[in-house]
Scaffold this motif. Structure first.
Motif, short mmCIF file in Angstrom:
data_model
loop_
_atom_site.label_atom_id
_atom_site.label_comp_id
_atom_site.label_asym_id
_atom_site.label_seq_id
_atom_site.Cartn_x
_atom_site.Cartn_y
_atom_site.Cartn_z
N PHE A 28 1.31 -1.10 0.15
CA PHE A 28 0.30 -0.13 0.10
C PHE A 28 0.87 1.48 -0.49
O PHE A 28 0.46 1.89 0.00
CB PHE A 28 -0.95 -0.24 0.80
CG PHE A 28 -1.93 1.08 1.07
CD1 PHE A 28 -2.41 1.07 0.37
CD2 PHE A 28 -1.57 2.50 2.19
CE1 PHE A 28 -3.35 3.16 0.63
CE2 PHE A 28 -2.18 3.12 2.63
CZ PHE A 28 -3.62 3.69 1.42
N LEU A 29 2.00 1.40 0.94
CA LEU A 29 2.90 1.81 1.05
C LEU A 29 3.15 2.38 -0.02
O LEU A 29 3.78 3.89 -0.71
CB LEU A 29 3.69 2.24 1.91
CG LEU A 29 3.54 1.99 3.11
CD1 LEU A 29 4.56 1.67 4.20
CD2 LEU A 29 3.68 3.70 3.87
N LEU A 30 4.20 1.54 -1.48
CA LEU A 30 4.76 1.46 -2.32
C LEU A 30 3.86 2.00 -3.68
O LEU A 30 3.61 3.48 -4.57
CB LEU A 30 4.88 0.58 -2.72
CG LEU A 30 5.49 -0.38 -3.97
CD1 LEU A 30 6.73 1.09 -4.60
CD2 LEU A 30 5.84 -0.99 -4.90
N PHE A 31 2.66 1.15 -3.33
CA PHE A 31 1.71 2.80 -4.61
C PHE A 31 0.69 4.06 -4.08
O PHE A 31 0.56 4.70 -4.65
CB PHE A 31 0.32 1.10 -4.86
CG PHE A 31 0.70 0.55 -5.38
CD1 PHE A 31 0.85 0.00 -6.16
CD2 PHE A 31 -0.25 -1.45 -4.59
CE1 PHE A 31 1.24 -0.81 -7.28
CE2 PHE A 31 -0.36 -2.24 -5.58
CZ PHE A 31 0.73 -2.10 -6.49
N SER A 32 1.02 4.45 -3.06
CA SER A 32 0.73 5.82 -2.66
C SER A 32 2.01 6.48 -2.36
O SER A 32 1.87 7.26 -2.77
CB SER A 32 0.48 5.45 -1.20
OG SER A 32 -0.85 4.72 -0.41
N LEU A 36 3.83 10.01 -6.25
CA LEU A 36 5.41 11.05 -6.10
C LEU A 36 6.73 10.84 -6.30
O LEU A 36 6.86 12.11 -6.51
CB LEU A 36 4.51 11.61 -4.24
CG LEU A 36 2.90 11.56 -3.89
CD1 LEU A 36 3.04 11.19 -2.10
CD2 LEU A 36 3.02 12.81 -4.15
N ALA A 37 7.18 9.95 -5.93
CA ALA A 37 8.09 9.81 -6.75
C ALA A 37 8.62 10.16 -8.11
O ALA A 37 9.30 10.20 -8.38
CB ALA A 37 8.92 8.48 -5.70
N PHE A 38 7.12 9.79 -9.02
CA PHE A 38 7.82 9.99 -10.49
C PHE A 38 7.31 10.79 -11.12
O PHE A 38 6.57 11.01 -12.59
CB PHE A 38 7.38 8.69 -11.27
CG PHE A 38 7.76 7.18 -10.09
CD1 PHE A 38 9.63 7.50 -10.82
CD2 PHE A 38 7.74 6.36 -10.35
CE1 PHE A 38 10.29 6.34 -10.60
CE2 PHE A 38 8.25 5.50 -9.41
CZ PHE A 38 9.75 4.88 -10.42
N ALA A 39 6.05 11.73 -10.32
CA ALA A 39 5.63 12.67 -10.83
C ALA A 39 6.31 13.66 -12.15
O ALA A 39 7.19 13.90 -11.41
CB ALA A 39 5.21 13.16 -9.52
N ALA A 48 10.10 10.44 -17.42
CA ALA A 48 10.02 10.52 -15.70
C ALA A 48 12.13 11.41 -15.42
O ALA A 48 13.07 11.00 -16.09
CB ALA A 48 10.76 8.78 -15.61
N VAL A 49 11.54 12.22 -14.53
CA VAL A 49 12.59 12.92 -14.09
C VAL A 49 12.75 12.48 -12.62
O VAL A 49 12.26 11.31 -12.01
CB VAL A 49 11.94 14.40 -13.47
CG1 VAL A 49 13.40 15.51 -13.10
CG2 VAL A 49 11.89 15.02 -15.09
N TYR A 50 14.39 12.13 -12.46
CA TYR A 50 14.74 11.27 -10.82
C TYR A 50 16.15 12.36 -10.06
O TYR A 50 16.06 13.21 -10.72
CB TYR A 50 15.86 10.31 -11.47
CG TYR A 50 15.40 8.81 -12.45
CD1 TYR A 50 14.82 8.45 -12.04
CD2 TYR A 50 16.07 8.61 -13.84
CE1 TYR A 50 14.13 7.23 -12.72
CE2 TYR A 50 15.80 8.02 -15.19
CZ TYR A 50 14.69 7.15 -14.28
OH TYR A 50 14.40 6.36 -14.65
#
Length: 154
Positions: A28-32, A36-39, A48-50
């Motif tokens: 659930f945390l991964l999907f949440s 946000l991490a890949f926005a 994709a911006v790292y």
């Protein structure tokens, strides 16, 4: 083997851990956190911006590591309390007894108490059996069943 030494296989070694379904929290945390991490940021979308937001992915990884690592191991030689970043071994000659406070079980030592993670009050009988006679026998807790939804006929 001497008469005073207990055979670990005879009385058993017991590992108390979190249930396997607890890993659903990490999923659930991964999907949440993933959106946000890949926005994308800004008006320009270059795929994709790292960046530093990728560190948010460490949250579900740390949660899964916590679930996998946290445990209490009980055997005739003592108690091993495992946490995310370390473990502590409590030999039976240092343990004065157990204390129950609410839903938590503690091993009482001369210098304080250590919480036994993943051990519940219902597990005290199994903990006593795994101790190899270092703890007094505790009666098995009666099972709790869900209330029946059927209406009673009178």
């Amino acid at each position: 083997m001497s008469a005073g030494a207990a055979n670990p296989n005879a009385s058993g070694r017991r590992v108390f851990r979190l249930p396997g379904l607890t890993y659903l929290v990490a999923v659930f945390l991964l999907f949440s956190v993933a959106p946000l991490a890949f926005a994308e940021t800004g008006a320009e979308s270059a795929g994709a911006v790292y960046g530093p937001r990728m560190l948010l992915l460490l949250i579900p990884i740390l949660a899964a590591a916590f679930i996998a690592r946290t445990a209490t191991v009980v055997d005739p030689s003592g108690v091993v309390v495992r946490a995310l970043l370390g473990s502590r071994t409590l030999p039976w000659d240092k343990v004065r007894g157990l204390s129950v406070s609410g839903r938590a079980v503690y091993a009482v030592l001369g210098a304080g108490a250590v919480r036994l993670p993943c051990v519940r009050v219902a597990d005290l009988a199994a903990l006593s059996r795994a101790s190899g006679g270092h703890l007094p026998d505790v009666a098995e807790a009666p099972p709790k069943y869900a209330p029946s939804r059927r209406s009673r006929r009178r």
